[in-house]
Design an enzyme around this catalytic site. Structure first.
Site, mmCIF file in Angstrom:
data_model
loop_
_atom_site.group_PDB
_atom_site.id
_atom_site.type_symbol
_atom_site.label_atom_id
_atom_site.label_comp_id
_atom_site.label_asym_id
_atom_site.label_seq_id
_atom_site.Cartn_x
_atom_site.Cartn_y
_atom_site.Cartn_z
ATOM 1 N N SER A 136 0.910 -1.058 -0.297
ATOM 2 C CA SER A 136 -0.446 -0.307 0.019
ATOM 3 C C SER A 136 1.021 1.137 0.305
ATOM 4 O O SER A 136 1.962 1.319 0.601
ATOM 5 C CB SER A 136 -0.832 -0.134 0.992
ATOM 6 O OG SER A 136 -1.867 0.778 1.962
ATOM 7 N N TYR A 149 -1.930 0.542 10.373
ATOM 8 C CA TYR A 149 -2.076 -0.185 8.986
ATOM 9 C C TYR A 149 -1.017 0.279 8.650
ATOM 10 O O TYR A 149 -0.678 -0.797 8.074
ATOM 11 C CB TYR A 149 -2.979 0.168 8.326
ATOM 12 C CG TYR A 149 -3.630 -0.060 7.443
ATOM 13 C CD1 TYR A 149 -3.927 -1.258 7.124
ATOM 14 C CD2 TYR A 149 -3.937 1.234 6.356
ATOM 15 C CE1 TYR A 149 -3.712 -1.840 5.367
ATOM 16 C CE2 TYR A 149 -4.141 1.150 5.011
ATOM 17 C CZ TYR A 149 -3.873 -0.436 4.365
ATOM 18 O OH TYR A 149 -3.965 -0.910 3.244
#
Ligand code: NDP
Ligand code: 8X3
Length: 250
Positions: A136, A149
């Site tokens: 990501s 995250y």
């Protein structure tokens, strides 16, 4: 030669889009996720429209014993796409929900490791293979309230680079693909099913769609054997950095 791709988290979003585009390329597929009924629907659709075989496996990547038992029995796929993952919540770390932290770490880091460990062993025995890790932009940069995250996706980036070093001599390629904002079920999951709140994440700009990421995956895995695509970062035009989105207001 017919090639096989194993995709984790193939029941929706980026994993599903990878299944669709790889099916169009003639890959046989092994699709895994927890929601088996969804996988069965995808299997019916893909086998009806493409001349490929599709196997579906109900697999929770957090469950080490299940991963070993189910994937340990299989032949090595040519391609492994480590896609299963999630974000839960958005808050400062000092107010974070520690159960959500555990789930993100168990899924995004430990799950990816369990699957890769089992599959890599088989690829090593075969002397060829390609592992694609879906990281990501949150694994390249950090943003406020993204803390755990972001940390989990930084770990994915580190593992991708480490795997590449350790697997090159075994004939195995390793690619990291790092998307910015893609409209999938990602934000619905992040906000515990609050679809209204999730929708707002994508308002006022043109977000990426899952097929944009699958397109990059297919490109990476279809390069000539001597070419390894190390790393791809894919962002919406309106998102120049993690946590920064230029929205049009009316
Ligand atoms: P979705 O929520 O649409 O898909 C997530 C997939 O992961 C589902 O198929 C889900 O299947 C699976 N999954 C979640 N937990 C587990 C588990 N414990 N075991 C097995 N499978 C699991 O989101 P995306 O498609 O967007 O997310 C895919 C990947 O892309 C994730 O790693 C995410 O972090 C990453 N990503 C997403 C971005 C975005 O903006 N959407 C941007 C950057 C990266 P099931 O629930 O059936 O098990
Ligand atoms: C998801 C990307 O920026 O929405 O991994 O957290 S972001």
């Amino acid at each position: 030669m017919k090639k096989t791709a194993l995709i984790t988290g193939a029941s929706s979003g980026i994993g599903l889009a990878c299944a669709e585009l790889l099916a169009a390329q003639g890959y046989d597929l092994i699709l895994t996720a927890r929601r088996q009924e969804r996988l069965k629907e995808i299997e019916s659709k893909l086998t009806a429209s493409h001349n490929i075989s599709v196997q579906t496996l109900c697999l929770d990547v957090r469950d080490k014993a299940q991963v070993n038992e189910i994937l340990g029995k299989m032949d090595a796929p040519h391609v492994l796409i480590n896609n299963a993952g999630l974000a839960l919540g958005l808050s400062h770390f000092y107010a974070g929900d520690t159960d959500q932290w555990d789930t993100m770490i168990d899924t995004n880091i430990k799950g990816l490791l369990y699957v890769s460990r089992t599959v890599a062993e088989k690829m090593i025995a075969r002397g060829t293979g390609h592992i694609v890790n879906i990281g990501s932009i949150a694994g390249k940069e950090v943003y406020e309230n993204g803390n755990v995250y972001c940390a989990s996706k930084h770990a994915v980036d580190a593992l991708t680079r480490g795997m590449r070093i350790e697997l090159a001599s075994k004939g195995i390629k390793v690619t990291g693909i790092h998307p910015g904002a893609v409209e999938t079920e990602f934000s619905i999951v992040r906000f515990s099913g609050d679809a209204e709140r999730a929708k707002k994440v994508y308002e006022g700009f043109e977000n990426l769609v899952a097929a944009d990421i699958a397109d990059a995956v297919v490109w990476a895995v279809t390069r000539p054997e001597h070419v390894n695509i190390n790393d791809i970062i894919i962002m919406p035009k309106a998102q120049p950095a993690a946590g920064v989105i230029h929205r049009k207001t009316n």
